[in-house]
Design a protein around this motif. Structure first.
Motif, PDB file in Angstrom:
ATOM      1  N   GLU A 168      -6.424  -5.644  10.308  1.00  0.00           N
ATOM      2  CA  GLU A 168      -5.790  -6.642  11.172  1.00  0.00           C
ATOM      3  C   GLU A 168      -6.020  -8.035  10.577  1.00  0.00           C
ATOM      4  OE1 GLU A 168      -6.499  -5.668  15.402  1.00  0.00           O
ATOM      5  OE2 GLU A 168      -6.494  -7.833  15.685  1.00  0.00           O
ATOM      6  N   GLN A 224       5.938   6.705  10.173  1.00  0.00           N
ATOM      7  CA  GLN A 224       4.639   6.082   9.977  1.00  0.00           C
ATOM      8  C   GLN A 224       3.530   6.840  10.688  1.00  0.00           C
ATOM      9  OE1 GLN A 224       4.165   1.998  10.423  1.00  0.00           O
ATOM     10  NE2 GLN A 224       5.443   1.576   8.657  1.00  0.00           N
ATOM     11  N   ILE A 260      14.199  -3.802  28.739  1.00  0.00           N
ATOM     12  CA  ILE A 260      14.445  -3.301  27.385  1.00  0.00           C
ATOM     13  C   ILE A 260      14.044  -4.332  26.323  1.00  0.00           C
ATOM     14  CG2 ILE A 260      16.251  -2.658  25.759  1.00  0.00           C
ATOM     15  CD1 ILE A 260      17.569  -1.119  27.944  1.00  0.00           C
ATOM     16  N   TYR A 315       2.046   2.275  -3.477  1.00  0.00           N
ATOM     17  CA  TYR A 315       1.059   2.852  -4.401  1.00  0.00           C
ATOM     18  C   TYR A 315       1.446   4.276  -4.776  1.00  0.00           C
ATOM     19  CZ  TYR A 315      -2.427  -0.815  -3.573  1.00  0.00           C
ATOM     20  OH  TYR A 315      -3.110  -1.988  -3.505  1.00  0.00           O
ATOM     21  N   TYR A 316       2.040   4.987  -3.817  1.00  0.00           N
ATOM     22  CA  TYR A 316       2.318   6.384  -4.039  1.00  0.00           C
ATOM     23  C   TYR A 316       3.660   6.599  -4.723  1.00  0.00           C
ATOM     24  CZ  TYR A 316      -1.514   6.463  -0.792  1.00  0.00           C
ATOM     25  OH  TYR A 316      -2.733   6.235  -0.215  1.00  0.00           O
ATOM     26  N   PRO A 376       0.813  -1.225   0.000  1.00  0.00           N
ATOM     27  CA  PRO A 376       0.000   0.000   0.000  1.00  0.00           C
ATOM     28  C   PRO A 376       0.845   1.274   0.000  1.00  0.00           C
ATOM     29  CG  PRO A 376      -0.801  -1.535   1.641  1.00  0.00           C
ATOM     30  CD  PRO A 376       0.477  -2.100   1.118  1.00  0.00           C
ATOM     31  N   ASN A 403       0.092  -7.482  15.756  1.00  0.00           N
ATOM     32  CA  ASN A 403      -0.685  -6.927  16.855  1.00  0.00           C
ATOM     33  C   ASN A 403      -0.581  -7.864  18.042  1.00  0.00           C
ATOM     34  OD1 ASN A 403      -2.432  -5.217  18.087  1.00  0.00           O
ATOM     35  ND2 ASN A 403      -3.800  -5.109  16.324  1.00  0.00           N
ATOM     36  N   PRO A 426      -7.544   3.449   2.723  1.00  0.00           N
ATOM     37  CA  PRO A 426      -7.300   4.893   2.810  1.00  0.00           C
ATOM     38  C   PRO A 426      -8.545   5.723   2.487  1.00  0.00           C
ATOM     39  CG  PRO A 426      -6.082   3.903   0.976  1.00  0.00           C
ATOM     40  CD  PRO A 426      -6.641   2.794   1.779  1.00  0.00           C
ATOM     41  N   TYR A 457       8.160  -3.408  19.936  1.00  0.00           N
ATOM     42  CA  TYR A 457       8.232  -2.270  19.045  1.00  0.00           C
ATOM     43  C   TYR A 457       8.593  -2.702  17.626  1.00  0.00           C
ATOM     44  CZ  TYR A 457       8.910   2.682  18.218  1.00  0.00           C
ATOM     45  OH  TYR A 457       8.784   3.965  17.759  1.00  0.00           O
ATOM     46  N   LEU A 458       9.617  -3.559  17.531  1.00  0.00           N
ATOM     47  CA  LEU A 458      10.073  -4.041  16.223  1.00  0.00           C
ATOM     48  C   LEU A 458       8.953  -4.744  15.478  1.00  0.00           C
ATOM     49  CD1 LEU A 458      13.603  -5.629  16.773  1.00  0.00           C
ATOM     50  CD2 LEU A 458      13.012  -3.679  15.377  1.00  0.00           C
ATOM     51  N   GLY A 460       9.494   4.854  13.192  1.00  0.00           N
ATOM     52  CA  GLY A 460       8.144   4.906  13.739  1.00  0.00           C
ATOM     53  C   GLY A 460       7.505   6.265  13.509  1.00  0.00           C
ATOM     54  N   ILE A 508      21.528  -1.760  21.791  1.00  0.00           N
ATOM     55  CA  ILE A 508      20.085  -1.689  21.961  1.00  0.00           C
ATOM     56  C   ILE A 508      19.612  -0.249  21.845  1.00  0.00           C
ATOM     57  CG2 ILE A 508      18.259  -1.957  23.673  1.00  0.00           C
ATOM     58  CD1 ILE A 508      19.678  -4.510  24.568  1.00  0.00           C
ATOM     59  N   PHE A 519      14.630   2.846  15.304  1.00  0.00           N
ATOM     60  CA  PHE A 519      13.246   2.456  15.117  1.00  0.00           C
ATOM     61  C   PHE A 519      12.276   3.518  15.570  1.00  0.00           C
ATOM     62  CE2 PHE A 519      15.464  -1.570  15.005  1.00  0.00           C
ATOM     63  CZ  PHE A 519      15.252  -1.745  13.663  1.00  0.00           C
ATOM     64  N   SER A 520      12.695   4.337  16.523  1.00  0.00           N
ATOM     65  CA  SER A 520      11.781   5.422  16.873  1.00  0.00           C
ATOM     66  C   SER A 520      11.705   6.388  15.705  1.00  0.00           C
ATOM     67  CB  SER A 520      12.250   6.131  18.145  1.00  0.00           C
ATOM     68  OG  SER A 520      13.582   6.543  17.996  1.00  0.00           O
ATOM     69  N   ARG A 528      -7.152  -3.548   1.869  1.00  0.00           N
ATOM     70  CA  ARG A 528      -6.124  -2.512   1.957  1.00  0.00           C
ATOM     71  C   ARG A 528      -6.274  -1.481   0.846  1.00  0.00           C
ATOM     72  NH1 ARG A 528      -2.421  -3.921   5.936  1.00  0.00           N
ATOM     73  NH2 ARG A 528      -2.626  -6.097   6.525  1.00  0.00           N
ATOM     74  N   LEU A 585      11.599  -3.550  23.179  1.00  0.00           N
ATOM     75  CA  LEU A 585      12.223  -3.439  21.864  1.00  0.00           C
ATOM     76  C   LEU A 585      11.603  -4.429  20.890  1.00  0.00           C
ATOM     77  CD1 LEU A 585      14.550  -1.981  20.353  1.00  0.00           C
ATOM     78  CD2 LEU A 585      15.966  -3.943  20.893  1.00  0.00           C
ATOM     79  N   VAL A 640       5.777  -2.226  14.877  1.00  0.00           N
ATOM     80  CA  VAL A 640       5.947  -1.085  13.979  1.00  0.00           C
ATOM     81  C   VAL A 640       6.361  -1.545  12.595  1.00  0.00           C
ATOM     82  CG1 VAL A 640       7.277   0.990  13.529  1.00  0.00           C
ATOM     83  CG2 VAL A 640       6.408   0.532  15.819  1.00  0.00           C
ATOM     84  N   ILE A 641       7.405  -2.366  12.514  1.00  0.00           N
ATOM     85  CA  ILE A 641       7.864  -2.799  11.192  1.00  0.00           C
ATOM     86  C   ILE A 641       7.002  -3.932  10.674  1.00  0.00           C
ATOM     87  CG2 ILE A 641       9.772  -3.736   9.874  1.00  0.00           C
ATOM     88  CD1 ILE A 641      11.659  -2.366  11.599  1.00  0.00           C
TER      89      ILE A 641
END
Lengths: 499, 160, 344
Positions: free
Chosen positions: C86, C26, B136, A52-53, A49, B152, C73, B143-144, C23, C12, C19-20, C69, B140, B147-148
């Protein structure tokens, strides 16, 4: 081949934003590859998705890069922690993790880098050059041939059973039995589901692999007296040294490359099988087959070259026929269609600019393997000399997270735990647990193709023998079984002579 | 064929062979209940499993009687340790409880508990090290994957 | 020991930083969408006020997932709230089915489900938490999909009639892209029922595998997914003899249907939203209107044209509810022909 197309492809690539996406998708691919559970198929389908852009060429580059790097990233956790990041790295655990245990983690990671580089660059070149030539003969293989190929794959069990055939067979049968769980494709019969809805779709390959390789090893780490994964507590060798090794063992590299590519072209069969076939073939023809499973260099080269060449191979029918060679290729196909790129024989003539940008992107991704390798590996290898008191719990959590990421189902975690305990017990009792995984991987493909071959002739067993092509594979099966019986007898004689 | 330097007696081999035989037998009986086309493969496979289980049982039986005359099993050494100090038993209990906790406490908290326990069990002495890593790592990893990976993970009643 | 610890911590921390950053990238998308909030205060209920989850009972990358999907949007824009997709795959679609059946009926969880697969699930699986009729149909946005009968481009059979007549004298091999109780199984059973012809069936795991078998000459014809078949036909490798829709497809109006060629085989595929049992009607109504609005928007129509999605015109809540009920009644009678025509 038109040279100007390459130039055009290259100019499309050399743009700051394209290169930025290339780097970003390499990093994402590497991380999702190394984390158990998340594979290329999942990552790409979540990114479609977003693409797409973007320009279709950039989208293709992103998908190709993630596919390539993800498979490579899977070896990182396979070598360092015995937890394969993707199904394509399960075979890498065999010797890669043993090397890490011997303190040669850097060398093993180097081998995997060099081997993946060769596999990915080579398969991309073969994709460009040999596309039309290879396609027709591969499609001539039908269900009966596939059936015999998987039987051939199962004969590997014999050569993987260093601790006795009986134990190897028990392992293989347990793997097959686990693969029967769920709803059968043809009849819809529920087999071994015990009324559970969760079991209807069968056990997940990733969960089985994480359980048998990862969790069983974690239990071993918790119980053992070792200080760190590496028994020598010092890292010898270097990444560079390892990277050159695949070139030294050129025979093993080429054999694994060809096997990987050809298996990749076959629809429905992917790197979860090609790596084992390559491993077996290299072991069979090696000068030192006794080193396999104890940290053999060739044992790392074989799966690492073949998993990346399978990637290239599986793209061939995807681009030229719209027939995906693997689950990830299926997602890439969906992504291509979403961008209005219609696969088919006309693709090379009509959208040549796009295709060549894609090829160049794949080649550049190959070089990114080396860059990523040199940047990350020397640090990553230190995990093997870190105290197990810290490493073992972290790996446990990674295994659980990997299991959860498949379906977000706690049931998958339960499967991982139970197979892990079973795997630990079997390992303690000298059962070759790889045979379980092999049986599990090959079982469904064998059964489905057996059914197809039989149903095509009205349900008779004759269907397995009618095609002349399948006789080639039947003969190979007989030869393979004969060879292992011969070897077994020879070993026995030797032992008796020693006694 | 292999060296039996580990503290594994043939008695365990025997138990496992018995387990395999029973597993094969039960699966075989169940396989006869499947519709004809669905049992073409399961019947021979489970039959082979049963037979191989019996062969292995016989092998270990012979081996065990041989060992009994030699009077050596490495197992009794562990008998003096109380069960809650036995690392094998406690690791297995810990990973068996984990999926149960997951449903109620969510990924982060249950992973945190599991990590603290496993680190102490494997001999990490410093509470500082234990708490840093066990806080941690789950965060971590969560989060990984979320997010990536866009997954869920189970959440506890407190929203994470 | 100290050294390891320090380096580990550093690693770490660097990881967390990276990753933040990713994040943030997104999240910024989500905050943009929130700006358009407060459009939705229609009627008495203030809905929606928080993100909405659409459960897809299949793996990422499949047909239902891709379609969901694609609309996501646009639905997000129409609702003024983030929409989260989900995936809860497993057990056919029964894992996701049960999950939504037990979800809080507050209008913040929906299921994207295909018809008639959802009906087959209800009719063939035990242990489901709710009956099909208990779910509340919302609206649908994929309505131009069905099952095509495909042969090779160089096949001697030019029309469906040629093929059926030839099949009466010699046993043909028909490849399916799914197994027992799949929609392909139903299409075959209906075809066999109306023509009285028996085929040697060869079930494959996916449309791609079935197409490969067709190209390799291992089967005479296949039933596959519409997108796969049209792509192959456009590439000049395959020919679609008939489609199982009631009327001709709007994306490929030149392909004849089974029905107009004299064979009453009608099986259409739709993808729509379902709310958990007991969801309040006014909330379902708002969601249905927003979904239709999103699916009718110019941008969405262009989007589906680009991606060759068989979307067609959306169905409103009334149309969709009626359609689901009619289909349920039809399949309840028809499902036994699956037993009459088993795959093996």
């Amino acid at each position: 081949m038109d040279f100007s197309l390459w130039i055009r492809g290259l100019t499309a690539l050399i743009q700051p934003s394209t290169i930025g996406w290339l780097i970003l998708s390499s990093v994402i691919g590497y991380i999702t590859g190394a984390l158990p559970g998340m594979g290329a198929a999942l990552t790409i389908s979540l990114l479609i998705p977003i693409t797409y852009y973007l320009d279709p060429a950039v989208a293709l580059i992103i998908m190709g890069t993630i596919f390539t790097i993800c498979v490579y990233g899977g070896s990182l956790s396979a070598i360092l922690l015995n937890v394969p990041g993707t199904a394509g790295s399960a075979a890498t655990c065999m010797d890669g993790y043993m090397m890490a245990k011997n303190g040669q983690a850097k060398t093993a990671l180097g081998i995997s880098t060099g081997a993946s580089f060769i596999g990915s660059i080579g398969s991309t070149i073969l994709l460009v050059v040999g596309a039309q030539v290879l396609l027709k003969p591969m499609l001539a293989l039908g269900s009966s041939e596939y059936f015999w190929i998987t039987v051939l794959g199962l004969t590997i069990i014999a050569s993987l059973s260093d601790t006795g055939m009986v134990k190897g067979f028990i392992g293989g049968c347990i793997g097959l039995l686990l693969s029967f769980v769920g709803q059968e494709l043809v009849t819809g019969t529920y087999r071994y589901t015990f009324g559970s809805l969760y079991l209807i779709s069968g056990l997940e390959l990733v969960a089985i692999i994480i359980g048998f390789f990862g969790v069983s090893e974690v239990i071993g780490m918790m119980v053992g007296k070792e200080i760190s994964i590496s028994k020598v507590n010092k890292l010898s060798g270097s990444v560079w040294e390892g990277m050159i090794l695949p070139f030294k063992y050129l025979g093993a590299t080429i054999k694994s490359f060809i096997i990987g590519f050809l298996v990749g072209v076959m629809p429905g069969v992917g790197y979860s099988i090609s790596t084992w076939l390559a491993y077996n073939e290299v072991k069979r023809t090696s000068k030192h087959p006794e080193d396999f499973g104890k940290g053999s260099v060739e044992g790392v080269i074989a799966p690492e070259v073949s998993n990346n060449s399978t990637v290239g191979g599986s793209l061939l029918p995807t681009l030229l026929l719209g027939i995906p060679g693997s689950d990830t290729a299926a997602v890439i196909l969906a992504g291509m269609i979403a961008h209005g790129i219609m696969p088919g024989p006309q693709l090379l003539s009509q959208r040549a600019d796009l295709v060549y940008t894609f090829f160049i992107g794949l080649l550049v991704a190959g070089f990114f393997i080396i860059i990523m390798g040199l940047a990350v590996l020397p640090f990553a290898a230190k995990v093997t000399v870190m105290p197990l008191g810290i490493v073992a719990p972290i790996v446990t959590i990674l295994c659980f997270a990997g299991a959860l990421s498949i379906n977000v189902s706690v049931n998958d975690v339960v499967v991982v735990v139970l197979t892990g305990i079973l795997g630990y017990v079997m390992k303690k009792l000298d059962y070759p647990i790889v045979t379980v995984v092999l049986g599990f991987v090959l079982g469904p493909i064998m059964e489905e193709n057996m059914n197809r071959a039989m149903l095509a002739v009205g349900g008779s067993i004759k269907g397995l023998f009618v095609s002349p092509l399948s006789w080639i594979f039947i003969i190979l099966v007989i030869a393979s079984v004969g060879q292992s019986i011969y070897r077994q007898l020879k070993n026995k004689n030797k032992k008796e002579a020693l006694v | 064929m292999s060296k039996k330097s580990k503290a594994v007696s043939s008695q365990h081999e025997l138990y496992f062979a018995a387990f395999v035989t029973i597993l094969g037998l039960v699966a075989l009986v169940m396989a006869f209940g499947f519709s004809p086309r669905a049992r073409i493969l399961p019947i021979p496979v489970t039959l082979l499993l049963t037979i191989m289980g019996l062969v292995q049982f016989w092998n270990s039986w012979k081996q065990m009687t041989f060992e009994k005359s030699n009077k050596d099993t490495g197992i009794s050494a562990n008998a003096t340790v109380p069960f809650y100090r036995n690392p094998l038993l406690m690791t297995i209990i810990c990973i068996l409880i984990y999926p149960l906790l997951l449903k109620f406490l969510g990924f982060i908290v249950s992973s945190l508990l599991a990590m603290v326990y496993l680190m102490r069990l494997r001999g990490v002495k410093s509470w500082f090290t234990t708490s840093v890593f066990s806080i941690i790592t789950p965060i971590l990893v969560y989060y990984l994957f979320n997010v990536i990976g866009g997954t869920n993970f189970p959440k506890g009643p407190w929203g994470f | 020991m100290k050294g390891f610890f320090k380096k580990g911590l550093l690693l770490i921390l660097v990881g967390l930083l990276i990753f933040s950053l990713s994040g943030c990238g997104q999240n910024s998308g989500a905050t943009n969408d929130k700006k358009e909030e407060n459009q939705s205060s229609e009627g008495a209920v203030n809905y929606p006020t928080k993100p909405i989850t659409i459960v897809v009972p299949y793996n990422p990358g499949g047909g239902v997932d891709t379609s969901t999907r694609t609309i996501q949007p646009f639905l997000q824009d129409a609702l003024g709230q983030p929409v989260v997709v989900e995936n809860r795959p497993g057990g056919g679609m029964s894992v996701g089915y049960n999950y939504v059946a037990g979800a809080k009926p507050d209008g913040y969880t929906f299921m994207a489900a295909p018809i008639p697969t959802m009906i087959f699930t209800d009719l063939t699986l035990p242990n489901l938490k709710a009956k099909f009729n208990e779910f509340k149909p919302v609206a649908s946005w994929v309505n131009d999909d069905c099952s095509p009968l495909v042969v090779r481009a160089d096949s001697p059979y030019k029309t469906l009639k040629d093929f059926v007549e030839a099949a009466k004298s010699k046993t043909m091999k028909l490849g399916l892209s799914g197994g027992a109780y799949s929609t392909d199984h139903m299409t075959y059973a209906m075809l066999s029922e109306v023509t009285g012809v028996k085929f040697n069936l060869v079930p494959y795991g996916s449309s791609g595998e079935a197409l490969a078998a067709l190209e390799g000459g291992h089967v005479d014809a296949i039933l596959a997914s519409l997108v796969t078949a049209i792509t192959a036909q456009d590439a000049g490798q395959a020919k679609i003899l008939a489609v199982s829709k009631n009327e001709r497809l709007s994306i490929a109006p030149d392909i004849p249907t089974f029905k107009e060629q004299g064979y009453d085989v009608v099986i259409e595929f739709h993808i729509g939203l379902f709310a958990p049992p007991n969801t309040p009607d006014d909330i379902v109504k708002i969601m249905a209107d927003k979904l239709v609005q999103a699916a009718s928007s110019e941008e969405f129509r262009n989007r589906v044209k680009e991606v060759k999605s068989p979307a067609g015109e959306p169905m409103t809540q009334e149309e969709w509810s009626k359609y689901c009920q009619d289909e349920y009644n039809r399949w309840k009678e028809m499902v036994n022909i699956l037993e009459k025509h088993p795959l093996g």
